[in-house]
Motif scaffolding. Structure first.
Motif, PDB file in Angstrom:
ATOM      1  N   PRO A 126      82.504  67.081  75.216  1.00  0.00           N
ATOM      2  CA  PRO A 126      81.740  68.134  74.519  1.00  0.00           C
ATOM      3  C   PRO A 126      81.755  67.972  73.003  1.00  0.00           C
ATOM      4  O   PRO A 126      80.729  68.170  72.344  1.00  0.00           O
ATOM      5  CB  PRO A 126      82.447  69.419  74.957  1.00  0.00           C
ATOM      6  N   LEU A 127      82.908  67.626  72.434  1.00  0.00           N
ATOM      7  CA  LEU A 127      82.983  67.474  70.981  1.00  0.00           C
ATOM      8  C   LEU A 127      82.114  66.311  70.515  1.00  0.00           C
ATOM      9  O   LEU A 127      81.375  66.421  69.525  1.00  0.00           O
ATOM     10  CB  LEU A 127      84.437  67.247  70.558  1.00  0.00           C
ATOM     11  N   ALA A 128      82.185  65.191  71.229  1.00  0.00           N
ATOM     12  CA  ALA A 128      81.371  64.033  70.864  1.00  0.00           C
ATOM     13  C   ALA A 128      79.889  64.353  71.002  1.00  0.00           C
ATOM     14  O   ALA A 128      79.078  63.984  70.139  1.00  0.00           O
ATOM     15  CB  ALA A 128      81.732  62.837  71.750  1.00  0.00           C
ATOM     16  N   ALA A 129      79.526  65.054  72.084  1.00  0.00           N
ATOM     17  CA  ALA A 129      78.118  65.405  72.298  1.00  0.00           C
ATOM     18  C   ALA A 129      77.600  66.300  71.175  1.00  0.00           C
ATOM     19  O   ALA A 129      76.449  66.178  70.750  1.00  0.00           O
ATOM     20  CB  ALA A 129      77.950  66.088  73.650  1.00  0.00           C
ATOM     21  N   PHE A 130      78.470  67.207  70.704  1.00  0.00           N
ATOM     22  CA  PHE A 130      78.077  68.088  69.604  1.00  0.00           C
ATOM     23  C   PHE A 130      77.766  67.275  68.347  1.00  0.00           C
ATOM     24  O   PHE A 130      76.722  67.446  67.706  1.00  0.00           O
ATOM     25  CB  PHE A 130      79.196  69.095  69.324  1.00  0.00           C
ATOM     26  N   PHE A 131      78.673  66.373  67.972  1.00  0.00           N
ATOM     27  CA  PHE A 131      78.458  65.546  66.782  1.00  0.00           C
ATOM     28  C   PHE A 131      77.229  64.652  66.948  1.00  0.00           C
ATOM     29  O   PHE A 131      76.450  64.469  66.006  1.00  0.00           O
ATOM     30  CB  PHE A 131      79.694  64.685  66.490  1.00  0.00           C
ATOM     31  N   LYS A 132      77.069  64.102  68.138  1.00  0.00           N
ATOM     32  CA  LYS A 132      75.943  63.189  68.382  1.00  0.00           C
ATOM     33  C   LYS A 132      74.609  63.929  68.269  1.00  0.00           C
ATOM     34  O   LYS A 132      73.650  63.429  67.660  1.00  0.00           O
ATOM     35  CB  LYS A 132      76.078  62.575  69.771  1.00  0.00           C
ATOM     36  N   LYS A 133      74.554  65.119  68.845  1.00  0.00           N
ATOM     37  CA  LYS A 133      73.298  65.881  68.787  1.00  0.00           C
ATOM     38  C   LYS A 133      72.967  66.268  67.354  1.00  0.00           C
ATOM     39  O   LYS A 133      71.808  66.162  66.923  1.00  0.00           O
ATOM     40  CB  LYS A 133      73.410  67.133  69.661  1.00  0.00           C
ATOM     41  N   ALA A 134      73.975  66.720  66.618  1.00  0.00           N
ATOM     42  CA  ALA A 134      73.738  67.104  65.224  1.00  0.00           C
ATOM     43  C   ALA A 134      73.295  65.900  64.394  1.00  0.00           C
ATOM     44  O   ALA A 134      72.355  65.990  63.595  1.00  0.00           O
ATOM     45  CB  ALA A 134      74.999  67.726  64.633  1.00  0.00           C
ATOM     46  N   GLY A 135      73.967  64.759  64.593  1.00  0.00           N
ATOM     47  CA  GLY A 135      73.598  63.559  63.846  1.00  0.00           C
ATOM     48  C   GLY A 135      72.218  63.051  64.197  1.00  0.00           C
ATOM     49  O   GLY A 135      71.437  62.677  63.312  1.00  0.00           O
ATOM     50  N   ASP A 136      71.897  63.037  65.491  1.00  0.00           N
ATOM     51  CA  ASP A 136      70.571  62.590  65.917  1.00  0.00           C
ATOM     52  C   ASP A 136      69.479  63.508  65.374  1.00  0.00           C
ATOM     53  O   ASP A 136      68.383  63.047  65.017  1.00  0.00           O
ATOM     54  CB  ASP A 136      70.494  62.548  67.449  1.00  0.00           C
ATOM     55  N   THR A 137      69.769  64.813  65.311  1.00  0.00           N
ATOM     56  CA  THR A 137      68.790  65.759  64.765  1.00  0.00           C
ATOM     57  C   THR A 137      68.516  65.447  63.297  1.00  0.00           C
ATOM     58  O   THR A 137      67.361  65.434  62.855  1.00  0.00           O
ATOM     59  CB  THR A 137      69.300  67.202  64.913  1.00  0.00           C
ATOM     60  N   ALA A 138      69.582  65.198  62.539  1.00  0.00           N
ATOM     61  CA  ALA A 138      69.407  64.858  61.122  1.00  0.00           C
ATOM     62  C   ALA A 138      68.621  63.560  60.966  1.00  0.00           C
ATOM     63  O   ALA A 138      67.712  63.463  60.133  1.00  0.00           O
ATOM     64  CB  ALA A 138      70.769  64.738  60.443  1.00  0.00           C
ATOM     65  N   PHE A 139      68.943  62.572  61.798  1.00  0.00           N
ATOM     66  CA  PHE A 139      68.230  61.294  61.735  1.00  0.00           C
ATOM     67  C   PHE A 139      66.757  61.472  62.105  1.00  0.00           C
ATOM     68  O   PHE A 139      65.890  60.763  61.606  1.00  0.00           O
ATOM     69  CB  PHE A 139      68.884  60.293  62.686  1.00  0.00           C
ATOM     70  N   GLY A 140      66.479  62.422  62.985  1.00  0.00           N
ATOM     71  CA  GLY A 140      65.101  62.652  63.380  1.00  0.00           C
ATOM     72  C   GLY A 140      64.219  63.108  62.233  1.00  0.00           C
ATOM     73  O   GLY A 140      63.005  62.901  62.247  1.00  0.00           O
ATOM     74  N   PHE A 141      64.834  63.722  61.212  1.00  0.00           N
ATOM     75  CA  PHE A 141      64.071  64.167  60.049  1.00  0.00           C
ATOM     76  C   PHE A 141      63.885  63.053  59.016  1.00  0.00           C
ATOM     77  O   PHE A 141      63.100  63.208  58.082  1.00  0.00           O
ATOM     78  CB  PHE A 141      64.778  65.336  59.360  1.00  0.00           C
ATOM     79  N   MET A 142      64.608  61.954  59.169  1.00  0.00           N
ATOM     80  CA  MET A 142      64.658  60.938  58.128  1.00  0.00           C
ATOM     81  C   MET A 142      63.285  60.389  57.780  1.00  0.00           C
ATOM     82  O   MET A 142      62.875  60.377  56.603  1.00  0.00           O
ATOM     83  CB  MET A 142      65.586  59.800  58.566  1.00  0.00           C
ATOM     84  N   LEU A 143      62.538  59.932  58.760  1.00  0.00           N
ATOM     85  CA  LEU A 143      61.240  59.315  58.475  1.00  0.00           C
ATOM     86  C   LEU A 143      60.198  60.335  58.033  1.00  0.00           C
ATOM     87  O   LEU A 143      59.430  60.060  57.101  1.00  0.00           O
ATOM     88  CB  LEU A 143      60.764  58.518  59.690  1.00  0.00           C
ATOM     89  N   PRO A 144      60.116  61.524  58.657  1.00  0.00           N
ATOM     90  CA  PRO A 144      59.183  62.523  58.122  1.00  0.00           C
ATOM     91  C   PRO A 144      59.499  62.919  56.685  1.00  0.00           C
ATOM     92  O   PRO A 144      58.589  63.105  55.874  1.00  0.00           O
ATOM     93  CB  PRO A 144      59.354  63.708  59.083  1.00  0.00           C
ATOM     94  N   ILE A 145      60.792  63.047  56.358  1.00  0.00           N
ATOM     95  CA  ILE A 145      61.173  63.395  54.985  1.00  0.00           C
ATOM     96  C   ILE A 145      60.745  62.284  54.026  1.00  0.00           C
ATOM     97  O   ILE A 145      60.193  62.540  52.948  1.00  0.00           O
ATOM     98  CB  ILE A 145      62.697  63.616  54.894  1.00  0.00           C
ATOM     99  N   LEU A 146      61.006  61.044  54.400  1.00  0.00           N
ATOM    100  CA  LEU A 146      60.629  59.905  53.561  1.00  0.00           C
ATOM    101  C   LEU A 146      59.130  59.920  53.275  1.00  0.00           C
ATOM    102  O   LEU A 146      58.699  59.877  52.115  1.00  0.00           O
ATOM    103  CB  LEU A 146      61.014  58.601  54.249  1.00  0.00           C
ATOM    104  N   ALA A 147      58.334  59.993  54.320  1.00  0.00           N
ATOM    105  CA  ALA A 147      56.887  59.964  54.152  1.00  0.00           C
ATOM    106  C   ALA A 147      56.381  61.214  53.436  1.00  0.00           C
ATOM    107  O   ALA A 147      55.490  61.144  52.577  1.00  0.00           O
ATOM    108  CB  ALA A 147      56.204  59.824  55.515  1.00  0.00           C
ATOM    109  N   GLY A 148      56.959  62.365  53.776  1.00  0.00           N
ATOM    110  CA  GLY A 148      56.502  63.616  53.183  1.00  0.00           C
ATOM    111  C   GLY A 148      56.693  63.664  51.690  1.00  0.00           C
ATOM    112  O   GLY A 148      55.799  64.074  50.938  1.00  0.00           O
ATOM    113  N   TYR A 149      57.845  63.208  51.212  1.00  0.00           N
ATOM    114  CA  TYR A 149      58.112  63.310  49.772  1.00  0.00           C
ATOM    115  C   TYR A 149      57.495  62.165  48.976  1.00  0.00           C
ATOM    116  O   TYR A 149      57.292  62.302  47.768  1.00  0.00           O
ATOM    117  CB  TYR A 149      59.611  63.454  49.527  1.00  0.00           C
ATOM    118  N   ILE A 150      57.199  61.053  49.615  1.00  0.00           N
ATOM    119  CA  ILE A 150      56.365  60.051  48.947  1.00  0.00           C
ATOM    120  C   ILE A 150      54.981  60.647  48.717  1.00  0.00           C
ATOM    121  O   ILE A 150      54.409  60.548  47.620  1.00  0.00           O
ATOM    122  CB  ILE A 150      56.260  58.762  49.791  1.00  0.00           C
ATOM    123  N   ALA A 151      54.439  61.279  49.756  1.00  0.00           N
ATOM    124  CA  ALA A 151      53.117  61.897  49.643  1.00  0.00           C
ATOM    125  C   ALA A 151      53.114  63.019  48.619  1.00  0.00           C
ATOM    126  O   ALA A 151      52.161  63.175  47.849  1.00  0.00           O
ATOM    127  CB  ALA A 151      52.672  62.423  51.009  1.00  0.00           C
TER     128      ALA A 151
END
Length: 630
Positions: free
Chosen positions: A338-363
């Protein structure tokens, strides 16, 4: 739209009889309600009091401008009253207030009314005009004075804009004004500073950060050439662009009431030097700037906003592998407990924003706020469509220039459409065209590239494993999580099912080297990196050991000609050595934390260290020392 479109006769009382601040607010809210633009006047009143808690809207000199932006406001409006005997409104100068304007602003809708309210705020800085309003004999005279003054103010603004457009002079002082709601105080402070500087014979340019967005922003050249900068703001404004300049930071009310004092302090040479500890956002540049530099600035705006998602998400994913138990379910490593799954989900969620944030702020850097949503969607489609990091880069630039093109196209529309542009036309057509472009122009060729690379790797599998390890390792560093990286990774994970565990070992070690090589370089060759880059050493070590190649993206994006070749060579050497030493890996992820399931772990560590050191040495040779590195 004019001021009298917002200020109706039914919402004006020039003979108000109130004795306290609460009574003044109650009476003004009732006047505003007479216009029929409030769904719930009590909710609106709560918004007025909430604004008063931030700072009094009694600006002094006998004027008070209570205001609120609320969902209960159906249309923008003004209410006005005159209290002949004055009332204690807890004004900044502790003197009674006689002239009141209350402003109601909707939460959504066009921004045209904001420029009208800004004009009213500037008009009230004229003492003679203010006194005439207080002494008006009736409503008709009161409204006529406003109409006459507005016409004069418009001519004044046109003249000022013409002078600024025609002049290439530098400014002795720059200023930024901003209040929490960006409705009144922002523009009153700007007007006070401009008028006082004009009287003193000092050239000044004032940026207003109001509800309608940033206006009159200084260029990088103007910032470099000015003597000092005055920031009169009650909310955060972009400060990194002023790094190394004398800056005075005060409340927005000081910009209104202490303009002369601030200007004298700014030109005295005693203003403190401002030092920034974060990356500056893009500042509007002069047209003489090179295309390469302009593109670089837009790119860095995206990278600087993306960085917290990469670092925060990466460390969380690393913790997931650290606290997991590989023996429970190797295929689900990183999410077994459970602890590992919590960290993994939180980290994956943050990574999921990475490319939209990159493209959004370039634009956004290219097209300001209208480009943000279009860029976000482009980055998300790049992520979903397999374009990865490189696709998001293309999407960001495409979105920015697409919105700029829409702006030019929509300039031909009638003025009545002005308010619809930022809330309807730009997002609708921008996102639609962005989706079409990503679907038919960008994602398909990137997917084809991925498929082609995978086919090539399959054909090489039986020939030279060392050469295959070199190729796979180098591919993992070629675009840091992009299509080339993903193609190699997919090939590595697929090989596990067929029992070719040596291929996955070469793939993972290739992805671990870039952050480690950069970490070593920032530690042993500090003069090649900025102070901020030097502070990422520990973070990149953690990311490298965790097989998070994306930790190197900010460096690669900022300096691809030096970073990418160094990382590719280091990763290729590590991948080749891993194959040569017979290292194997049965887990598709985990980095150093799955050392227990790596075949020949000692050889794997030797290959990893060798690749990281070679990458570091190449970085030291390719990157020149920085003049201001410390």
């Amino acid at each position: 739209m004019n001021i009298l479109d917002l200020l109706k006769s039914v919402s004006v009382d020039i003979h108000a009889e109130v004795n306290t601040k609460d009574q003044a607010i109650d009476h003004l809210v009732n006047l505003m309600n007479n216009q029929g633009n409030l769904k719930d006047k009590e909710v609106y009143k709560q918004g007025i009091y909430a604004r008063e808690e931030l700072s009094t809207t009694g600006i002094g000199e006998g004027i008070a401008i209570p205001h609120a932006q609320s969902e209960t406001v159906t249309a923008p409006g003004l209410a006005a009253m005159v209290v002949k005997n004055g009332v204690d409104y807890q004004s900044l100068d502790q003197q009674p207030a006689y002239l009141f304007f209350m402003i109601a602003v909707p939460k959504t809708g066009g921004n045209e009314h904001l420029s009208i309210l800004a004009m009213l705020s500037q008009m009230l800085m004229d003492t003679e005009f203010k006194d005439k309003l207080i002494n008006a004999k009736d409503k008709e005279a009161f409204l006529a004075l406003i109409s006459e003054k507005e016409a004069s103010q418009r001519k004044k603004e046109e003249t000022k804009n013409q002078e600024q457009n025609a002049s290439n002079q530098s400014y002795r002082l720059l200023a930024v004004t901003a209040c929490p709601t960006g409705i009144a105080h922002t523009y009153m402070a700007a007007e006070a500073l401009e008028e006082k500087a004009k009287q003193m014979g000092i050239s000044i340019k004032v940026e207003t950060d109001g509800s309608g967005g940033v206006k009159n922003a200084p260029t990088a050249q103007e910032i470099a050439e000015c003597e000092a900068i005055i920031v009169a703001a009650d909310k955060n404004v972009e400060m990194a662009r002023f790094d190394g300049k004398p800056v005075i930071q005060v409340k927005v009310s000081d910009g209104i009431n202490k303009a002369e004092e601030l200007i004298n302090k700014a030109i005295s040479g005693k203003a403190p030097i401002y030092h920034s500890d974060h990356s500056a956002q893009a500042v509007e540049e002069t047209s003489s700037e090179g295309i390469g530099r302009t593109i670089y600035k837009h790119l860095m705006n995206g990278v600087s906003h993306m960085l917290p998602f990469v670092i925060g998400g990466g460390i969380l994913i690393a913790l997931a592998f650290l606290f997991d138990d590989f023996s429970i379910n190797p295929a689900n490593f990183g999410s077994n407990t459970p602890l590992a799954a919590f960290f993994k989900k939180a980290g994956d969620t943050a990574f999921g924003f990475m490319l939209p944030i990159l493209a959004g702020y370039i634009a956004m850097s290219i097209a300001d706020r209208p480009g943000l949503a279009v860029g976000f969607v482009g980055g998300a489609l790049a992520n979903a469509g397999g374009s990865g990091f490189l696709g998001a880069l293309v999407a960001g630039f495409a979105a920015g220039y697409l919105v700029n093109g829409l702006r030019r196209l929509f300039d031909h529309l009638p003025d009545a459409f002005e308010g619809l542009k930022p809330v309807l036309l730009y997002p609708f057509f921008g996102i639609l065209l962005m989706a079409l472009g990503m679907t038919f122009l960008i994602n398909p060729p990137m997917s084809a590239i991925n498929n082609g690379i995978t086919g090539l790797l399959n054909s090489m599998g039986g020939s030279s494993k060392i050469l295959l390890g070199i190729v796979l390792g180098g591919m993992m560093a070629a675009d840091m999580g992009g299509p080339i990286n993903k193609a190699a990774y997919v090939f590595g994970t697929a090989s596990i099912a067929t029992g070719n565990y040596d291929i996955m070992a070469a793939v993972m070690i290739g992805g671990m080297v870039p952050p480690l090589a950069i970490a070593l370089a920032t530690f042993f060759f500090k003069n090649r990196f900025t102070k901020k880059e030097q502070q990422t050493t520990l973070t990149n070590i953690i990311m490298g050991f965790s097989f998070i190649t994306e930790g190197a993206i900010p460096f690669a994006a900022a300096d691809p000609l030096h970073i990418l070749p160094s990382c590719v060579v280091g990763s290729a050497v590590a991948g080749g050595l891993s194959m040569a030493l017979g290292c194997t890996l049965m887990a598709p992820h985990g980095g150093i934390f799955v050392i227990g399931v790596i075949g020949n772990p000692l050889g794997y560590l030797i290959a990893l260290v060798a690749g990281a050191i070679i990458g570091m040495i190449m970085l030291a040779l390719l990157k020149r020392p920085l003049k201001n590195a410390s």
